[in-house]
Design an enzyme around this catalytic site. Structure first.
Site, short mmCIF file in Angstrom:
data_model
loop_
_atom_site.label_atom_id
_atom_site.label_comp_id
_atom_site.label_asym_id
_atom_site.label_seq_id
_atom_site.Cartn_x
_atom_site.Cartn_y
_atom_site.Cartn_z
N LYS A 157 0.83 -1.21 0.00
CA LYS A 157 0.00 0.00 0.00
C LYS A 157 0.87 1.27 0.00
O LYS A 157 2.08 1.19 0.23
CB LYS A 157 -0.93 -0.05 1.22
CG LYS A 157 -1.91 -1.23 1.18
CD LYS A 157 -2.88 -1.17 2.36
CE LYS A 157 -3.89 -2.31 2.31
NZ LYS A 157 -4.88 -2.20 3.42
N TYR B 27 -12.57 -2.13 -3.38
CA TYR B 27 -13.05 -2.20 -2.00
C TYR B 27 -14.57 -2.08 -1.90
O TYR B 27 -15.09 -1.73 -0.83
CB TYR B 27 -12.36 -1.12 -1.16
CG TYR B 27 -10.92 -1.46 -0.81
CD1 TYR B 27 -10.63 -2.49 0.08
CD2 TYR B 27 -9.86 -0.76 -1.36
CE1 TYR B 27 -9.31 -2.81 0.41
CE2 TYR B 27 -8.54 -1.07 -1.03
CZ TYR B 27 -8.28 -2.09 -0.15
OH TYR B 27 -6.98 -2.40 0.18
N PHE C 227 -15.29 3.72 7.20
CA PHE C 227 -13.93 4.06 6.77
C PHE C 227 -13.75 4.04 5.25
O PHE C 227 -12.65 4.29 4.75
CB PHE C 227 -12.90 3.14 7.44
CG PHE C 227 -13.12 1.66 7.16
CD1 PHE C 227 -12.65 1.08 6.00
CD2 PHE C 227 -13.79 0.87 8.08
CE1 PHE C 227 -12.84 -0.27 5.74
CE2 PHE C 227 -14.00 -0.49 7.83
CZ PHE C 227 -13.52 -1.07 6.66
N ARG D 230 -2.06 -14.48 4.93
CA ARG D 230 -2.74 -13.74 6.01
C ARG D 230 -1.97 -13.89 7.33
O ARG D 230 -1.89 -12.95 8.12
CB ARG D 230 -4.19 -14.23 6.18
CG ARG D 230 -5.12 -13.94 5.00
CD ARG D 230 -5.43 -12.48 4.80
NE ARG D 230 -6.03 -11.84 5.94
CZ ARG D 230 -6.77 -10.72 5.86
NH1 ARG D 230 -7.01 -10.13 4.68
NH2 ARG D 230 -7.26 -10.17 6.92
N THR E 176 -5.28 -6.82 10.91
CA THR E 176 -5.54 -5.54 10.23
C THR E 176 -4.95 -4.37 11.01
O THR E 176 -4.33 -3.47 10.44
CB THR E 176 -7.07 -5.33 10.08
OG1 THR E 176 -7.64 -6.51 9.50
CG2 THR E 176 -7.38 -4.13 9.23
N ARG F 3 2.75 -6.53 9.09
CA ARG F 3 2.07 -5.35 9.64
C ARG F 3 2.64 -4.94 10.98
O ARG F 3 2.71 -3.74 11.29
CB ARG F 3 0.56 -5.62 9.72
CG ARG F 3 -0.11 -5.48 8.34
CD ARG F 3 -1.52 -6.00 8.34
NE ARG F 3 -2.29 -5.59 7.16
CZ ARG F 3 -3.47 -6.11 6.84
NH1 ARG F 3 -4.01 -7.07 7.59
NH2 ARG F 3 -4.10 -5.70 5.76
N ASN G 134 -1.89 0.31 6.72
CA ASN G 134 -1.39 -0.93 7.30
C ASN G 134 -0.54 -1.77 6.34
O ASN G 134 -0.53 -2.99 6.42
CB ASN G 134 -2.55 -1.74 7.90
CG ASN G 134 -3.58 -2.12 6.86
OD1 ASN G 134 -3.46 -1.76 5.71
ND2 ASN G 134 -4.58 -2.87 7.28
N HIS H 110 -2.04 -5.43 1.59
CA HIS H 110 -3.32 -6.12 1.42
C HIS H 110 -3.04 -7.60 1.23
O HIS H 110 -2.04 -7.98 0.63
CB HIS H 110 -4.05 -5.60 0.17
CG HIS H 110 -5.24 -6.43 -0.21
ND1 HIS H 110 -6.46 -6.28 0.40
CD2 HIS H 110 -5.38 -7.46 -1.10
CE1 HIS H 110 -7.31 -7.17 -0.12
NE2 HIS H 110 -6.68 -7.90 -1.02
N GLU I 259 -9.43 -10.68 -7.37
CA GLU I 259 -8.52 -9.54 -7.19
C GLU I 259 -7.33 -9.62 -8.15
O GLU I 259 -6.90 -8.61 -8.71
CB GLU I 259 -8.06 -9.47 -5.74
CG GLU I 259 -9.20 -9.12 -4.80
CD GLU I 259 -8.86 -9.27 -3.32
OE1 GLU I 259 -9.76 -9.00 -2.49
OE2 GLU I 259 -7.73 -9.66 -2.98
N1 UDP Z 1 -9.62 -0.33 7.33
C1 UDP Z 1 -9.66 0.89 7.98
N2 UDP Z 1 -10.34 0.95 9.18
C2 UDP Z 1 -10.96 -0.12 9.74
C3 UDP Z 1 -10.91 -1.35 9.05
C4 UDP Z 1 -10.23 -1.42 7.85
O1 UDP Z 1 -9.12 1.88 7.51
O2 UDP Z 1 -11.55 0.00 10.82
C5 UDP Z 1 -8.91 -0.41 6.05
C6 UDP Z 1 -7.53 -1.07 6.20
O3 UDP Z 1 -6.62 -0.46 5.29
C7 UDP Z 1 -7.84 -2.50 5.80
C8 UDP Z 1 -8.87 -2.30 4.69
O4 UDP Z 1 -9.66 -1.21 5.14
O5 UDP Z 1 -6.67 -3.20 5.40
C9 UDP Z 1 -9.75 -3.48 4.40
O6 UDP Z 1 -10.35 -3.90 5.61
P1 UDP Z 1 -10.42 -5.44 6.01
O7 UDP Z 1 -11.36 -5.55 7.17
O8 UDP Z 1 -10.74 -6.25 4.78
O9 UDP Z 1 -8.96 -5.76 6.54
P2 UDP Z 1 -7.79 -6.65 5.92
O10 UDP Z 1 -8.44 -7.79 5.16
O11 UDP Z 1 -6.98 -5.76 5.01
O12 UDP Z 1 -6.99 -7.12 7.10
MG MG Z 2 -9.90 -7.81 3.73
#
Ligand code: UDP
Ligand code: MG
Length: 139
Positions: free
Chosen positions: A11, A51, A59, A87, A93, A104, A114, A117, A128
């Site tokens: 990112k 997204y 958010f 993962r 996250t 992370r 963070n 992705h 994707e």
């Molecule tokens: N995100 C955020 N605030 C939140 C949750 C998610 O800004 O409270 C952003 C963050 O960059 C995250 C992305 O949205 O990586 C996608 O969210 P997801 O829950 O899918 O998390 P991930 O799969 O990336 O761990």
């Molecule tokens: Mg996700």
């Protein structure tokens, strides 16, 4: 589990903070091979579509703004159990909840910024990957 593929993005914060090399090293050291890779910047419409599943979340607007704020690196990765193992490699996250030693925990700034992705399922990994790459760009 058999060899499979996942999709990742480094990112904008990873690029801004000079962490491209360190993060790619962690990914290849963990046994992932790179099947496709590009350095690019998402348009607003691309980020919104990518997204879209989060469109109703509070958010979402901030996420789209952040993900279009600078270049990213998009890649398709291959390894046994790639989706789940990636993962695990990236961690939670929110970096404050990410296991020590994960990408992370080492490189993310915050829950939003963070670092990386990682696809959450085989189905989304395929969607994707195909969103970012044509067949001729996958090796
Ligand atoms: N995100 C955020 N605030 C939140 C949750 C998610 O800004 O409270 C952003 C963050 O960059 C995250 C992305 O949205 O990586 C996608 O969210 P997801 O829950 O899918 O998390 P991930 O799969 O990336 O761990
Ligand atoms: Mg996700």
């Amino acid at each position: 589990m058999a060899t499979n593929r996942t999709f990742t993005m480094l990112k904008p914060d990873s690029i801004e903070n000079g962490n491209i090399g360190n993060i790619l090293q962690m990914i290849t050291d963990a046994g992932f091979s790179i099947k496709a890779m590009k350095y690019t910047q998402l348009t607003e419409s691309q980020a919104k579509e990518f997204y879209a599943v989060h469109a109703e979340r509070p958010f979402y607007a901030e996420l789209v703004e952040y993900m279009t704020s600078g270049p990213i690196i998009a890649a398709i990765l291959e390894k046994d159990n790639a989706v789940v193992d990636f993962r695990t490699l990236i961690g939670a996250t929110d970096p404050s909840e990410a296991e020590e030693g994960t990408i992370r925990s080492k490189y993310a700034e915050s829950k939003g910024r963070n670092a990386v992705h990682g696809s959450d399922s085989d189905e989304n990994a395929a969607i994707e990957g195909n969103f970012h790459f044509t067949g001729a760009e996958i090796f």
